[in-house]
Design a protein around this motif. Sequence first.
Motif, PDB file in Angstrom:
ATOM      1  N   ASP A 175       0.845  -1.186   0.000  1.00  0.00           N
ATOM      2  CA  ASP A 175       0.000   0.000   0.000  1.00  0.00           C
ATOM      3  C   ASP A 175       0.888   1.245   0.000  1.00  0.00           C
ATOM      4  O   ASP A 175       1.805   1.337  -0.794  1.00  0.00           O
ATOM      5  N   THR A 176       0.656   2.177   0.893  1.00  0.00           N
ATOM      6  CA  THR A 176       1.425   3.423   0.945  1.00  0.00           C
ATOM      7  C   THR A 176       2.221   3.482   2.235  1.00  0.00           C
ATOM      8  O   THR A 176       1.675   3.223   3.315  1.00  0.00           O
ATOM      9  N   ILE A 177       3.507   3.786   2.120  1.00  0.00           N
ATOM     10  CA  ILE A 177       4.340   3.965   3.307  1.00  0.00           C
ATOM     11  C   ILE A 177       4.319   5.440   3.694  1.00  0.00           C
ATOM     12  O   ILE A 177       4.759   6.307   2.926  1.00  0.00           O
ATOM     13  N   ALA A 178       3.800   5.718   4.867  1.00  0.00           N
ATOM     14  CA  ALA A 178       3.832   7.077   5.424  1.00  0.00           C
ATOM     15  C   ALA A 178       4.967   7.139   6.440  1.00  0.00           C
ATOM     16  O   ALA A 178       5.107   6.246   7.279  1.00  0.00           O
ATOM     17  N   THR A 179       5.786   8.170   6.345  1.00  0.00           N
ATOM     18  CA  THR A 179       6.952   8.299   7.217  1.00  0.00           C
ATOM     19  C   THR A 179       6.791   9.511   8.126  1.00  0.00           C
ATOM     20  O   THR A 179       6.582  10.631   7.652  1.00  0.00           O
ATOM     21  N   LEU A 180       6.887   9.263   9.417  1.00  0.00           N
ATOM     22  CA  LEU A 180       6.862  10.342  10.405  1.00  0.00           C
ATOM     23  C   LEU A 180       8.287  10.647  10.832  1.00  0.00           C
ATOM     24  O   LEU A 180       9.027   9.748  11.235  1.00  0.00           O
ATOM     25  N   THR A 181       8.682  11.898  10.730  1.00  0.00           N
ATOM     26  CA  THR A 181       9.960  12.372  11.252  1.00  0.00           C
ATOM     27  C   THR A 181       9.657  13.336  12.396  1.00  0.00           C
ATOM     28  O   THR A 181       9.040  14.382  12.184  1.00  0.00           O
ATOM     29  N   LEU A 182      10.063  12.957  13.590  1.00  0.00           N
ATOM     30  CA  LEU A 182       9.727  13.716  14.800  1.00  0.00           C
ATOM     31  C   LEU A 182      11.010  14.160  15.483  1.00  0.00           C
ATOM     32  O   LEU A 182      11.834  13.335  15.878  1.00  0.00           O
ATOM     33  N   VAL A 183      11.193  15.475  15.606  1.00  0.00           N
ATOM     34  CA  VAL A 183      12.332  16.046  16.310  1.00  0.00           C
ATOM     35  C   VAL A 183      11.830  16.543  17.658  1.00  0.00           C
ATOM     36  O   VAL A 183      10.933  17.397  17.719  1.00  0.00           O
ATOM     37  N   THR A 184      12.380  16.016  18.742  1.00  0.00           N
ATOM     38  CA  THR A 184      11.883  16.370  20.071  1.00  0.00           C
ATOM     39  C   THR A 184      12.576  17.620  20.607  1.00  0.00           C
ATOM     40  O   THR A 184      13.674  17.983  20.180  1.00  0.00           O
ATOM     41  N   ASP A 185      11.917  18.261  21.574  1.00  0.00           N
ATOM     42  CA  ASP A 185      12.511  19.412  22.249  1.00  0.00           C
ATOM     43  C   ASP A 185      13.203  18.935  23.533  1.00  0.00           C
ATOM     44  O   ASP A 185      13.552  17.760  23.659  1.00  0.00           O
ATOM     45  N   GLN A 186      13.389  19.832  24.482  1.00  0.00           N
ATOM     46  CA  GLN A 186      14.108  19.489  25.707  1.00  0.00           C
ATOM     47  C   GLN A 186      13.234  18.724  26.710  1.00  0.00           C
ATOM     48  O   GLN A 186      13.728  18.296  27.754  1.00  0.00           O
ATOM     49  N   TYR A 187      11.952  18.549  26.400  1.00  0.00           N
ATOM     50  CA  TYR A 187      11.040  17.816  27.284  1.00  0.00           C
ATOM     51  C   TYR A 187      10.307  16.750  26.466  1.00  0.00           C
ATOM     52  O   TYR A 187       9.086  16.775  26.325  1.00  0.00           O
ATOM     53  N   ALA A 188      11.082  15.821  25.926  1.00  0.00           N
ATOM     54  CA  ALA A 188      10.523  14.821  25.019  1.00  0.00           C
ATOM     55  C   ALA A 188       9.480  13.938  25.685  1.00  0.00           C
ATOM     56  O   ALA A 188       8.590  13.414  25.008  1.00  0.00           O
ATOM     57  N   SER A 189       9.564  13.748  26.992  1.00  0.00           N
ATOM     58  CA  SER A 189       8.600  12.880  27.676  1.00  0.00           C
ATOM     59  C   SER A 189       7.179  13.423  27.589  1.00  0.00           C
ATOM     60  O   SER A 189       6.215  12.681  27.819  1.00  0.00           O
ATOM     61  N   GLU A 190       7.029  14.709  27.259  1.00  0.00           N
ATOM     62  CA  GLU A 190       5.697  15.308  27.136  1.00  0.00           C
ATOM     63  C   GLU A 190       5.047  15.009  25.783  1.00  0.00           C
ATOM     64  O   GLU A 190       3.861  15.246  25.603  1.00  0.00           O
ATOM     65  N   THR A 191       5.829  14.519  24.829  1.00  0.00           N
ATOM     66  CA  THR A 191       5.373  14.375  23.449  1.00  0.00           C
ATOM     67  C   THR A 191       4.871  12.961  23.162  1.00  0.00           C
ATOM     68  O   THR A 191       5.520  11.987  23.519  1.00  0.00           O
ATOM     69  N   SER A 192       3.733  12.880  22.518  1.00  0.00           N
ATOM     70  CA  SER A 192       3.214  11.607  22.036  1.00  0.00           C
ATOM     71  C   SER A 192       2.408  11.870  20.774  1.00  0.00           C
ATOM     72  O   SER A 192       2.079  13.012  20.458  1.00  0.00           O
ATOM     73  N   TRP A 193       2.077  10.809  20.057  1.00  0.00           N
ATOM     74  CA  TRP A 193       1.296  10.963  18.828  1.00  0.00           C
ATOM     75  C   TRP A 193       0.507   9.692  18.571  1.00  0.00           C
ATOM     76  O   TRP A 193       0.782   8.640  19.135  1.00  0.00           O
ATOM     77  N   SER A 194      -0.478   9.808  17.706  1.00  0.00           N
ATOM     78  CA  SER A 194      -1.254   8.639  17.300  1.00  0.00           C
ATOM     79  C   SER A 194      -1.734   8.837  15.876  1.00  0.00           C
ATOM     80  O   SER A 194      -1.851   9.959  15.385  1.00  0.00           O
ATOM     81  N   LEU A 195      -2.003   7.712  15.221  1.00  0.00           N
ATOM     82  CA  LEU A 195      -2.591   7.747  13.887  1.00  0.00           C
ATOM     83  C   LEU A 195      -3.777   6.798  13.900  1.00  0.00           C
ATOM     84  O   LEU A 195      -3.629   5.611  14.205  1.00  0.00           O
ATOM     85  N   ALA A 196      -4.963   7.354  13.624  1.00  0.00           N
ATOM     86  CA  ALA A 196      -6.206   6.580  13.727  1.00  0.00           C
ATOM     87  C   ALA A 196      -6.884   6.499  12.372  1.00  0.00           C
ATOM     88  O   ALA A 196      -6.721   7.383  11.517  1.00  0.00           O
ATOM     89  N   ASN A 197      -7.670   5.437  12.186  1.00  0.00           N
ATOM     90  CA  ASN A 197      -8.427   5.322  10.947  1.00  0.00           C
ATOM     91  C   ASN A 197      -9.733   6.084  11.051  1.00  0.00           C
ATOM     92  O   ASN A 197     -10.018   6.730  12.068  1.00  0.00           O
TER      93      ASN A 197
END
Length: 539
Positions: A175-197
Motif C-alpha cells: 500500500d502506501t508507506i507514510a513516514t513520520l519524522t519527529l524532532v523532540t525538544d528538551q522535554y521529550a517525555s511530554e510528546t506523544s502521537w497517534s494515527l487513527a483510521n
Amino acid sequence: MDIRVMTLTAAALLVSQSGWAQVANGDFEQWNGNEPAGWSVIDSGVTLSPVSAPVMQGGLAAQVTVNTGTQGNTDLLQTVHVEQGQTYPFTVSLYHTEGHVKARLVVDGYQGYSNPLQTNQWQTISYTYIATTTKDIQVGLRFYDESGFDGSEVVYVDHFQPTDTSEPPAPACIDTIATLTLVTDQYASETSWSLANVGGAVLFEGGGYANETTNTREMCLADGDYTFTINDSYGDGLCCSAGNGSFVLAADGQTLASGGQFQHSQAFPFTLGDTETPPPPSDVDEYYQSAAGKTGFALKTALYNIINHHSSRGYSAIWDLVKVADLDHYYENDGSVLDMYSEQPASSDAVNFTKVTDQCGQYSGEGDCYNREHSFPKSWFGGQVEPMNSDGHHIFATDGYVNAKRSNWPFGEVGSATYTSGNGSKLGMAESGLGYTGTVFEPLDAFKGDFARAYFYMATRYENEIASWEGNTTNADAVLDGTNTTVFEPWMLNMLKRWHQNDPVSQKEIDRNQAVFEFQGNRNPFIDHPEFVGAIWGN
C-alpha cells in the motif's frame, strides 16, 4: 499480585535443526496495529503499543501499560517448542518508569523478577531452561504491582532472547508507506502521537522519546481516511520555548501533517488513495442542492452541512496554496504575489513579491517578504488549532510587516490612523458612527468584500463551535456575540454586510474559491452565491 492479558493471533516458534527454541518477534519489530506479531497471549490487564524510544535493540520496543492490580490478568506470552536434553538461555530487557510495578520472567513456569526500583534504564532478567522432555512451553512476562501502584504504569520491554535472527523480513508494504519524522525538544517525555483510521481506531502511536533527538517511524497504510494527532502533555507544543522541535508526516512526496507550534494537541485529517478533488459541478447549484429553498439560519445550517468536511492539509501546506491562489493575474498581471495589504489596484505596485523566493522569514519593514495572514485571527479560535489554523478560505498571502501591524485587531473603518501602508490600508481608532470604539484595521475598499465573505464563511463553516470563541480574547469578544446563528456583534455584522454589498465578488475571488476547493475540498458559498448573505442575515 500477577497480571494477565488478552489473546492475540497465532503463537509461535521457529525450531532449528538443533532443536534451538526461538522467541518469535522477540525484538518487537513487527506489529499489527497495537499487537506484536507472534505473541499469542496479551491479557486484558495490560495494553501494548510500539515505541521507537527507549529501545534496547533494533528500531522498536514494546510499551506495556499495566492497568490492573488483579493477579492473573497481566500475562504477555507466546508458545515455543523445546526438545529433550537441550539447554535454552532465555533473557529479556526491561525499562521501568515509576518503580511501582515489577516483571517476572515466564519460562514454563514463573522464574526471576526485575528490580522495579531501577528506573529509567534498561535491565536484564534471565533464566536457563533445561528441557526434560520434548514439548511446547509458554515463555513471556507477568507483571506485579508494588507499593505505590496507582492503577496504571508503563514498562518498556525489548530484546526477548533467543530470537531467530534469520527470520524472513516482514512482507513488503503493497500500500502506501507514510513516514513520520519527529524532532523532540528538551522535554521529550511530554510528546506523544497517534494515527487513527476513519473509525477512530488507533493503528500506530508513539511516545517515550529522548530529549532533542530525531525519530522516524514508517507506517504501511491502505487507501482511506486517517487522522494524525500530535500531543504535548504540558501544553506548549514542540517549539519553540524549550527547543526547536518539529514533526513531518509525509507519503509519496506529499506532506500530510507538519508543524511544531501547538498547545496540548493538534489533529490532521488526511486521505490516502484517490485524493483528487472532483471537478466543480457544471452547475454550481448542484453543490448546494441540499440547501435549496431554505432561508435564514436554516439555510446557514444547511450550508454548514455541505462545507464542514474539508480536508485539513496543515499550516505548512498553505505555502503551496498561496503560490497558486494568490498570484496577480488581474492587475499588473505579472504573476507576482497578490497581497491585499500592499496591492495598488489602480496603479503600479511599489512592492512586488516573487512566490516562494520572498516567503517570510524575517521582516523589518514593508516590502521585505510575504507571509500567511489569518484574516480571522487564530487567537480568536484558540491558537494553532485545526482545521481553522490551515483553512485556506480565510488565509491570504500578505506583506509580513503590514500583517504584523494588523495583528489580531478587528477589521473596521478608521477615523484617526496611526499607521498607513503603502497601498492605503490603515490601522487606528474606529471612526465615530461605526458602533465600536477601539483600534481597528481597515483594508482597501477594493478588497473589503473579499474579507467580509471570508468572515461569513467562517461563521458558517464553524457553526458547530464558533459560539464558544467569544471569550478567547478581548478582540474576539468585540467581534463575536457568543451565538452560532447571528455570530457577529451588530456593529460588525452591519459593516460586513455593507462591505459585501459595496465590493461585489470579483473574478479574483471566483478563481481563488476554485483553487481552495481543489486544495481542501470545500467552497465558500458566499462567493458562489452572494445572495446567501442577505438570505441568512438580511439586507
